[in-house]
Scaffold this active site. Sequence first.
Site, PDB file in Angstrom:
ATOM      1  N   GLU A 265      24.909 101.777 -56.548  1.00 26.72           N
ATOM      2  CA  GLU A 265      24.691 100.778 -57.598  1.00 26.72           C
ATOM      3  C   GLU A 265      24.578  99.365 -57.021  1.00 26.72           C
ATOM      4  O   GLU A 265      23.989  98.486 -57.630  1.00 26.72           O
ATOM      5  CB  GLU A 265      25.820 100.828 -58.644  1.00 26.72           C
ATOM      6  CG  GLU A 265      25.668 101.990 -59.612  1.00 26.72           C
ATOM      7  CD  GLU A 265      26.458 101.818 -60.912  1.00 26.72           C
ATOM      8  OE1 GLU A 265      27.379 100.998 -60.958  1.00 26.72           O
ATOM      9  OE2 GLU A 265      26.141 102.562 -61.858  1.00 26.72           O
ATOM     10  N   HIS A 286      27.852 124.025 -42.706  1.00 28.51           N
ATOM     11  CA  HIS A 286      27.141 125.297 -42.906  1.00 28.51           C
ATOM     12  C   HIS A 286      26.089 125.169 -44.001  1.00 28.51           C
ATOM     13  O   HIS A 286      25.670 126.157 -44.588  1.00 28.51           O
ATOM     14  CB  HIS A 286      28.147 126.408 -43.229  1.00 28.51           C
ATOM     15  CG  HIS A 286      29.201 126.525 -42.173  1.00 28.51           C
ATOM     16  ND1 HIS A 286      29.064 127.341 -41.069  1.00 28.51           N
ATOM     17  CD2 HIS A 286      30.380 125.865 -42.013  1.00 28.51           C
ATOM     18  CE1 HIS A 286      30.131 127.200 -40.290  1.00 28.51           C
ATOM     19  NE2 HIS A 286      30.945 126.305 -40.844  1.00 28.51           N
ATOM     20  N   LYS A 388      20.768 103.129 -70.500  1.00 26.93           N
ATOM     21  CA  LYS A 388      21.713 102.922 -71.615  1.00 26.93           C
ATOM     22  C   LYS A 388      20.953 102.341 -72.815  1.00 26.93           C
ATOM     23  O   LYS A 388      21.153 102.743 -73.951  1.00 26.93           O
ATOM     24  CB  LYS A 388      22.841 101.965 -71.216  1.00 26.93           C
ATOM     25  CG  LYS A 388      23.889 102.546 -70.267  1.00 26.93           C
ATOM     26  CD  LYS A 388      25.018 101.525 -70.017  1.00 26.93           C
ATOM     27  CE  LYS A 388      26.084 102.019 -69.070  1.00 26.93           C
ATOM     28  NZ  LYS A 388      27.128 101.054 -68.744  1.00 26.93           N
TER      29      LYS A 388
HETATM   30  O1  PA5 Z   1      30.155  99.649 -61.429  1.00 26.05           O
HETATM   31  C1  PA5 Z   1      29.781  99.453 -62.569  1.00 26.05           C
HETATM   32  O2  PA5 Z   1      29.698  98.309 -63.048  1.00 26.05           O
HETATM   33  C2  PA5 Z   1      29.406 100.610 -63.451  1.00 26.05           C
HETATM   34  O3  PA5 Z   1      29.472 101.805 -62.745  1.00 26.05           O
HETATM   35  C3  PA5 Z   1      30.343 100.690 -64.637  1.00 26.05           C
HETATM   36  O4  PA5 Z   1      31.660 100.776 -64.165  1.00 26.05           O
HETATM   37  C4  PA5 Z   1      30.023 101.900 -65.531  1.00 26.05           C
HETATM   38  O5  PA5 Z   1      28.670 101.888 -65.922  1.00 26.05           O
HETATM   39  C5  PA5 Z   1      30.911 101.865 -66.777  1.00 26.05           C
HETATM   40  O6  PA5 Z   1      30.715 100.677 -67.482  1.00 26.05           O
HETATM   41  P1  PA5 Z   1      31.824 100.122 -68.458  1.00 26.05           P
HETATM   42  O7  PA5 Z   1      33.040  99.841 -67.686  1.00 26.05           O
HETATM   43  O8  PA5 Z   1      31.216  98.895 -69.042  1.00 26.05           O
HETATM   44  O9  PA5 Z   1      32.050 101.181 -69.500  1.00 26.05           O
END
Ligand code: PA5
Length: 400
Positions: A265, A286, A388
């Site tokens: 991310e 393996h 989303k």
């Molecule tokens: O690292 C991030 O920002 C994302 O992975 C969020 O943690 C994830 O999408 C969950 O979002 P939220 O905490 O707003 O529910």
Amino acid sequence: MITFDFVSYMKEFSNLDNYDSKIEKIKYKLKTEDMTDWYDLNKSITEDVINDILDTSDYIKDNCDVFIIIGTGGSVLGAKGIIDAFKPYFKNNNPEIIFIGTSLSSTYLSDLIDYIKDKEVIINVISKSGTTLETNLYFDYLYKELTKKYESDELNKRIIVTTDDKEGKLRELVNKEGYKSFVLPSNIGGRYSTLTVVGLLPVAVFGLNIYEFIEGAKGLNKDMAFSHAIIRDALYREGKLVESFTAYEPKLLSLLELAKQLFAETQGKENKGILPVASINTADLHSLGQFYQEGAQILFETVININKTKDIYIEKYDKNLDELNMMISNQVAKSHVKNTTYSNFITMNELTPYNIGQLIYFLEISAATGAYLLNLNPFNQPGVNEYKTLVNKELLNENK
Ligand code: PA5
């Protein structure tokens, strides 16, 4: 103690000094830019919050059989990674800690409801935005189920919310219902929040000393994380597009999942970045090992080892099992080099909260630095937000 070896199984680079001035600028950005409070460990967690975590974790331990943490991505992966690393293989914790919100499996949800039917439950719902579909869905569903078991006053005492200080549906709910709540610092994103209340409350309930994680992070020689970022970047520019985070202790799998999420991310945007994958050996020797040894030359590894776990002597080889495991990891790295599958080695002397705190902070700094080296914003995830938005639009259309 952690030792970092970015030389033994790595290619020799001639021009890494070119990175010096870039890294100096990045250090400045990490201290001054938006969303970087995680970098300053005095800002990410304060003594007041630690005391609140400790009091709340005592309350949770005293009042439930099952502690359910609802959340996804960065909201839960850190805590899950830590707890899975320390949990014995064949024994449940008391209270049992269950993470939910990472799928939309109806079988899972129905089995869960059945499982907790006769158990005392406390929930910690964690979402920075308060808008994540899976998290909200599980929370709403579980809440309704629990109204069958608890009167509303009692139920309200069994809900703990970790979310943004001001924004989002969860904060509105806290304000309306008066739930116990924690603030997910607004200048820290989900995947950089493990060493805040987000990760540390579940870890305290599990029974680990949270101070040690913070001390470990504070003890990191940050230059190691910058070196890791530089090497990854140099490899990427030579066509290495995949990084395997590899461990020889299966208990580290969930921590590798955190690494995967953190790096994917942070860096996978604008058609750039290294794809992170996770390998657990010896199992993957393996399977994926064949590719690493002879497949397309697009990858390198970051191996995370633990030097000493338990004393198990293997008579046949006149070696401790840990010694054998370490020896194999070194021989594997040596053979992978023949396919230009180079390895960085990170070795913890033992599995301790201090070392894991340090490892997590190391990974966070390396990931963010890597993104800056690619001229990317490390702290957004526009791709995730894209899906989303589409889902929410579709749901709105269907409900018209
Ligand atoms: O690292 C991030 O920002 C994302 O992975 C969020 O943690 C994830 O999408 C969950 O979002 P939220 O905490 O707003 O529910």
